[in-house]
Design a protein around this motif. Structure first.
Motif, PDB file in Angstrom:
ATOM      1  N   SER A  70      -4.507  -5.493   5.315  1.00 23.62           N
ATOM      2  CA  SER A  70      -3.933  -6.709   4.732  1.00 23.62           C
ATOM      3  C   SER A  70      -2.551  -6.434   4.170  1.00 23.62           C
ATOM      4  CB  SER A  70      -4.837  -7.236   3.617  1.00 23.62           C
ATOM      5  OG  SER A  70      -6.096  -7.600   4.128  1.00 23.62           O
ATOM      6  N   VAL A  71      -2.309  -5.169   3.790  1.00 23.59           N
ATOM      7  CA  VAL A  71      -1.020  -4.749   3.235  1.00 23.59           C
ATOM      8  C   VAL A  71      -0.638  -3.424   3.874  1.00 23.59           C
ATOM      9  CG1 VAL A  71       0.220  -4.003   1.156  1.00 23.59           C
ATOM     10  CG2 VAL A  71      -1.364  -5.945   1.036  1.00 23.59           C
TER      11      VAL A  71
ATOM     12  N   LYS B 134       3.583  -4.554  13.388  1.00 24.46           N
ATOM     13  CA  LYS B 134       2.792  -5.375  14.314  1.00 24.46           C
ATOM     14  C   LYS B 134       1.310  -5.206  14.024  1.00 24.46           C
ATOM     15  CE  LYS B 134       6.189  -5.177  18.093  1.00 24.46           C
ATOM     16  NZ  LYS B 134       7.191  -4.352  17.364  1.00 24.46           N
ATOM     17  N   ALA B 135       0.895  -3.995  13.658  1.00 30.47           N
ATOM     18  CA  ALA B 135      -0.506  -3.762  13.314  1.00 30.47           C
ATOM     19  C   ALA B 135      -0.877  -4.488  12.021  1.00 30.47           C
ATOM     20  CB  ALA B 135      -0.764  -2.259  13.158  1.00 30.47           C
ATOM     21  N   ILE B 136       0.075  -4.612  11.121  1.00 29.18           N
ATOM     22  CA  ILE B 136      -0.165  -5.324   9.861  1.00 29.18           C
ATOM     23  C   ILE B 136      -0.229  -6.827  10.103  1.00 29.18           C
ATOM     24  CG2 ILE B 136       0.782  -5.755   7.540  1.00 29.18           C
ATOM     25  CD1 ILE B 136       2.100  -2.893   7.868  1.00 29.18           C
ATOM     26  N   GLY B 137       0.490  -7.305  11.102  1.00 36.59           N
ATOM     27  CA  GLY B 137       0.396  -8.686  11.538  1.00 36.59           C
ATOM     28  C   GLY B 137       0.734  -9.688  10.454  1.00 36.59           C
ATOM     29  N   ASP B 138      -0.221 -10.557  10.123  1.00 31.16           N
ATOM     30  CA  ASP B 138       0.005 -11.597   9.118  1.00 31.16           C
ATOM     31  C   ASP B 138      -0.065 -11.070   7.699  1.00 31.16           C
ATOM     32  OD1 ASP B 138       0.323 -13.563  11.039  1.00 31.16           O
ATOM     33  OD2 ASP B 138      -1.818 -14.048  11.095  1.00 31.16           O
ATOM     34  N   GLY B 139      -0.391  -9.797   7.542  1.00 30.87           N
ATOM     35  CA  GLY B 139      -0.418  -9.202   6.205  1.00 30.87           C
ATOM     36  C   GLY B 139       0.987  -8.981   5.670  1.00 30.87           C
ATOM     37  N   VAL B 140       1.069  -8.421   4.477  1.00 25.70           N
ATOM     38  CA  VAL B 140       2.348  -8.159   3.818  1.00 25.70           C
ATOM     39  C   VAL B 140       2.780  -6.727   4.112  1.00 25.70           C
ATOM     40  CG1 VAL B 140       3.560  -8.023   1.609  1.00 25.70           C
ATOM     41  CG2 VAL B 140       1.827  -9.800   1.988  1.00 25.70           C
ATOM     42  N   THR B 141       4.034  -6.540   4.482  1.00 18.37           N
ATOM     43  CA  THR B 141       4.592  -5.208   4.704  1.00 18.37           C
ATOM     44  C   THR B 141       5.590  -4.892   3.604  1.00 18.37           C
ATOM     45  OG1 THR B 141       4.407  -5.576   7.093  1.00 18.37           O
ATOM     46  CG2 THR B 141       5.670  -3.673   6.371  1.00 18.37           C
TER      47      THR B 141
ATOM     48  N   ARG C 252      15.042  -1.381   6.961  1.00 13.70           N
ATOM     49  CA  ARG C 252      15.487  -2.784   6.977  1.00 13.70           C
ATOM     50  C   ARG C 252      15.476  -3.370   8.389  1.00 13.70           C
ATOM     51  NH1 ARG C 252      19.758  -1.186   3.643  1.00 13.70           N
ATOM     52  NH2 ARG C 252      21.296  -1.635   5.275  1.00 13.70           N
ATOM     53  N   LYS C 253      15.595  -2.528   9.405  1.00 14.92           N
ATOM     54  CA  LYS C 253      15.636  -3.007  10.788  1.00 14.92           C
ATOM     55  C   LYS C 253      14.245  -3.300  11.347  1.00 14.92           C
ATOM     56  CE  LYS C 253      19.930  -0.630  12.090  1.00 14.92           C
ATOM     57  NZ  LYS C 253      20.535   0.383  12.995  1.00 14.92           N
ATOM     58  N   LEU C 254      13.204  -2.905  10.623  1.00 11.12           N
ATOM     59  CA  LEU C 254      11.846  -3.138  11.113  1.00 11.12           C
ATOM     60  C   LEU C 254      11.541  -4.632  11.142  1.00 11.12           C
ATOM     61  CD1 LEU C 254       9.962  -0.313   9.192  1.00 11.12           C
ATOM     62  CD2 LEU C 254      10.501  -0.349  11.634  1.00 11.12           C
ATOM     63  N   ASP C 255      10.828  -5.043  12.156  1.00 12.35           N
ATOM     64  CA  ASP C 255      10.488  -6.453  12.344  1.00 12.35           C
ATOM     65  C   ASP C 255       9.112  -6.724  11.750  1.00 12.35           C
ATOM     66  OD1 ASP C 255      10.339  -9.062  13.142  1.00 12.35           O
ATOM     67  OD2 ASP C 255       9.922  -8.598  15.249  1.00 12.35           O
ATOM     68  N   ALA C 256       9.085  -7.157  10.480  1.00 14.23           N
ATOM     69  CA  ALA C 256       7.834  -7.456   9.789  1.00 14.23           C
ATOM     70  C   ALA C 256       7.711  -8.957   9.589  1.00 14.23           C
ATOM     71  CB  ALA C 256       7.792  -6.736   8.439  1.00 14.23           C
ATOM     72  N   LYS C 257       6.523  -9.490   9.833  1.00 16.92           N
ATOM     73  CA  LYS C 257       6.309 -10.929   9.731  1.00 16.92           C
ATOM     74  C   LYS C 257       6.422 -11.405   8.286  1.00 16.92           C
ATOM     75  CE  LYS C 257       3.251 -14.546  11.467  1.00 16.92           C
ATOM     76  NZ  LYS C 257       2.015 -14.827  12.249  1.00 16.92           N
ATOM     77  N   ASN C 258       5.854 -10.647   7.358  1.00 17.76           N
ATOM     78  CA  ASN C 258       5.888 -11.012   5.936  1.00 17.76           C
ATOM     79  C   ASN C 258       6.385  -9.827   5.112  1.00 17.76           C
ATOM     80  OD1 ASN C 258       4.676 -13.716   6.114  1.00 17.76           O
ATOM     81  ND2 ASN C 258       2.834 -12.608   6.772  1.00 17.76           N
ATOM     82  N   PRO C 259       7.701  -9.602   5.093  1.00 15.39           N
ATOM     83  CA  PRO C 259       8.231  -8.439   4.371  1.00 15.39           C
ATOM     84  C   PRO C 259       8.260  -8.658   2.862  1.00 15.39           C
ATOM     85  CG  PRO C 259      10.027  -9.714   5.292  1.00 15.39           C
ATOM     86  CD  PRO C 259       8.760 -10.367   5.772  1.00 15.39           C
TER      87      PRO C 259
ATOM     88  N   ALA D 268       4.185   1.615  -4.487  1.00 16.45           N
ATOM     89  CA  ALA D 268       2.816   1.392  -4.941  1.00 16.45           C
ATOM     90  C   ALA D 268       2.696   0.068  -5.698  1.00 16.45           C
ATOM     91  CB  ALA D 268       2.354   2.548  -5.823  1.00 16.45           C
ATOM     92  N   VAL D 269       3.666  -0.208  -6.548  1.00 11.22           N
ATOM     93  CA  VAL D 269       3.651  -1.462  -7.315  1.00 11.22           C
ATOM     94  C   VAL D 269       3.760  -2.651  -6.363  1.00 11.22           C
ATOM     95  CG1 VAL D 269       4.951  -2.873  -8.961  1.00 11.22           C
ATOM     96  CG2 VAL D 269       4.496  -0.462  -9.457  1.00 11.22           C
ATOM     97  N   GLY D 270       4.646  -2.545  -5.362  1.00  8.55           N
ATOM     98  CA  GLY D 270       4.787  -3.624  -4.390  1.00  8.55           C
ATOM     99  C   GLY D 270       3.495  -3.892  -3.647  1.00  8.55           C
ATOM    100  N   ALA D 271       2.782  -2.816  -3.287  1.00 11.38           N
ATOM    101  CA  ALA D 271       1.496  -2.984  -2.604  1.00 11.38           C
ATOM    102  C   ALA D 271       0.484  -3.682  -3.501  1.00 11.38           C
ATOM    103  CB  ALA D 271       0.964  -1.626  -2.154  1.00 11.38           C
ATOM    104  N   CYS D 272       0.412  -3.257  -4.757  1.00 11.35           N
ATOM    105  CA  CYS D 272      -0.578  -3.834  -5.675  1.00 11.35           C
ATOM    106  C   CYS D 272      -0.259  -5.294  -6.017  1.00 11.35           C
ATOM    107  CB  CYS D 272      -0.676  -2.983  -6.934  1.00 11.35           C
ATOM    108  SG  CYS D 272      -1.445  -1.368  -6.634  1.00 11.35           S
ATOM    109  N   ILE D 273       1.031  -5.629  -6.119  1.00 13.28           N
ATOM    110  CA  ILE D 273       1.409  -7.038  -6.291  1.00 13.28           C
ATOM    111  C   ILE D 273       0.944  -7.843  -5.082  1.00 13.28           C
ATOM    112  CG2 ILE D 273       3.380  -8.635  -6.324  1.00 13.28           C
ATOM    113  CD1 ILE D 273       4.866  -6.536  -8.027  1.00 13.28           C
ATOM    114  N   SER D 274       1.155  -7.288  -3.894  1.00 13.61           N
ATOM    115  CA  SER D 274       0.761  -7.972  -2.669  1.00 13.61           C
ATOM    116  C   SER D 274      -0.749  -8.134  -2.559  1.00 13.61           C
ATOM    117  CB  SER D 274       1.287  -7.203  -1.448  1.00 13.61           C
ATOM    118  OG  SER D 274       2.703  -7.082  -1.493  1.00 13.61           O
ATOM    119  N   LEU D 275      -1.491  -7.258  -3.237  1.00 14.97           N
ATOM    120  CA  LEU D 275      -2.950  -7.351  -3.249  1.00 14.97           C
ATOM    121  C   LEU D 275      -3.458  -8.345  -4.291  1.00 14.97           C
ATOM    122  CD1 LEU D 275      -3.810  -3.558  -2.923  1.00 14.97           C
ATOM    123  CD2 LEU D 275      -4.166  -5.316  -1.171  1.00 14.97           C
TER     124      LEU D 275
END
Length: 473
Positions: free
Chosen positions: A201-202, A231-238, A248-255, A300-307
């Protein structure tokens, strides 16, 4: 699930019994041979005839390998033992991971962490914050870094054992190598394959830099390996490091971006950690304040906020966090001895720069560096060039080949040692080299005054330093 279905999934060939019904015998546990019990499935990179005999005696459900040798195939046929031979063992390990998560932890929220530097600290901090908030969490990152690889079924085994012993999991925080290989051959798309298996999910991508020379030979190849992870994360948050140009060049759906240099992103550091413009963690509450570790905290903080964790829970977890072994760890006060697992160019530069900042007019800085053994000339050339870039004339450099503490897998070759000497000599950098780690540490401790700073850096060749120092101090 019958053996043929498993073999088909991993493009494997069945040797021996091809009618064995796994749904009747399979325990649900993927594991290693020495830990296996009746009904388990074992995955090994290679197996010989003796190994097949052991597996048959244990009555395991089947064994999957990439390299059968020394009579393995003949023994499997003789014993009518179900052996699956595949071309890519990583497919089997990804299958094991996915099957384990789907069947043992189907309701958990999963986080994957990848990148060149900071994966272990980030994944372990995510684990700690969630655990501190009262959740049941599993991570494959431990203080000895024994389980932070997905090239065998150990993580699958640990997840199933954890659920059996302690009940359902709320979260998985899984470190995934950005580049992985076996016997010098790249396991292409490893990070993407394992991330897909976890259905995250994240996702967190810390940075993109050079390491694992030989498996990959350019930064473009590293980027290619990591670029499939969003792409594996898909609709999740990256969760992404905005300060890294390649990230910054990575193509993430929900950065979800964090930064150490600007305050117009989701999360940033400015003498404290801010989220959406509000201070959520005071700088004085951070467990460490060196720049590269603050980057790990932000990830880590960014991941936990996203969770969905509250700022209060995150701040509480960060404040109580204790660093992993060999992550800028203090081993002694007088002289101050710091030990860090800096083993690639970025890690070396970041760690030495932090120590140089700590040195005052009355102190000397000693850097003891273990040369990376059996990792090739190219990565050692990049490492020594990183040393040259950050060292100054006031720093005393001491090198070790660590012959007294490493095994054959980490032995420093003459070529690896020579490239260190050549680059340092060409750049007029003074150094002292010792074959043995004990001698390098004894010499450095004898040279240092009690108010000086000693920095220990390196991978496996520096791992035993703390225990050696216990007999020197």
């Amino acid at each position: 699930m019958i053996i043929q279905e498993l073999a088909d999934f991993i493009n494997g060939e069945i040797i021996g019994n091809d009618t064995f019904f796994l749904n009747q015998e399979f325990t649900g546990r993927f594991t290693l041979l020495n830990d296996s019990k009746k009904g388990d499935i074992v995955i090994r990179h290679w197996i010989n005839g003796k190994g097949i005999e052991i597996a048959a005696e244990k009555n395991i459900a089947c064994l999957i390998t990439q390299t059968p040798k020394d009579g393995a195939v003949e023994t499997a046929r003789k014993l009518n033992f179900p052996l699956i031979v595949c071309d890519k063992i990583e497919l089997a390990n990804a299958y094991a991971l996915k099957w384990t998560v789907d069947n043992y932890s189907p309701d958990s929220t999963n986080v994957v962490i990848t990148g060149t530097n900071g994966k272990s600290t980030t994944s372990h901090m995510i684990y700690h914050i969630l655990n501190d908030a009262g959740y049941h969490v599993f991570t494959n990152t431990d203080s000895e870094s024994e389980f932070n690889t997905l090239i065998d079924p150990m993580v699958s085994k640990l997840i199933s054992d954890e659920v059996k012993d302690n009940g359902k999991l709320d979260f998985l925080s899984i470190e995934v190598s950005e580049v992985q290989g076996w016997l010098g051959k790249l396991m292409k798309n490893h990070a993407s394959l394992m991330s897909n298996a976890l259905n995250p999910s994240v996702g967190v991508i810390t940075n993109i830099a050079m390491d694992h020379i030989g498996l990959v030979n350019s930064i473009d190849e590293v980027f290619d390996e990591i670029s499939a992870v969003p792409k594996a994360i898909g609709d999740g948050v990256t969760v992404l490091n905005y300060d890294d140009e390649l990230v910054r060049k990575l193509d993430a759906k929900n950065p979800f971006y964090w930064s150490m240099s600007r305050n117009d992103v989701d999360l940033y550091f400015d003498n404290g950690i801010y989220y959406n413009g509000e201070l959520i963690i005071e700088k004085t509450d951070l467990p460490f304040t060196s720049g590269h570790f603050i980057q790990n905290i932000l990830s880590a903080v960014g991941a936990c906020i996203s969770l969905g964790l509250s700022s209060e829970s995150i701040a509480k977890g960060v404040k109580s966090y204790k660093a992993l072994n060999r992550r800028f760890a203090k081993l002694n006060d007088e002289p101050l001895i710091i030990d860090d697992f800096a083993h690639n160019p970025d890690g070396i530069k970041n760690t030495i720069r932090e120590c140089i900042k700590m040195v005052n007019d009355n102190q000397k800085l000693f850097v003891v560096c273990a040369i990376r053994g059996s990792r090739g000339v190219e990565i050692n050339k990049l490492n020594v060039e990183a040393l040259v870039e950050v060292l100054n004339d006031d720093v005393t450099l001491i090198l070790s080949s660590s012959k007294d503490v490493v095994n054959s897998l980490n032995y420093v070759t003459p070529e690896e040692k020579d490239v260190f000497f050549e680059v340092l000599d060409r750049n007029n950098v003074r150094y002292t080299h010792f074959d043995n780690l004990k001698d390098s540490l004894s010499e450095t401790y004898g040279l240092a005054d009690k108010n000086d700073i000693i920095l220990l850096i390196g991978a496996q060749g520096m791992d035993p330093a703390e225990s050696i120092l216990n007999n020197i101090l």
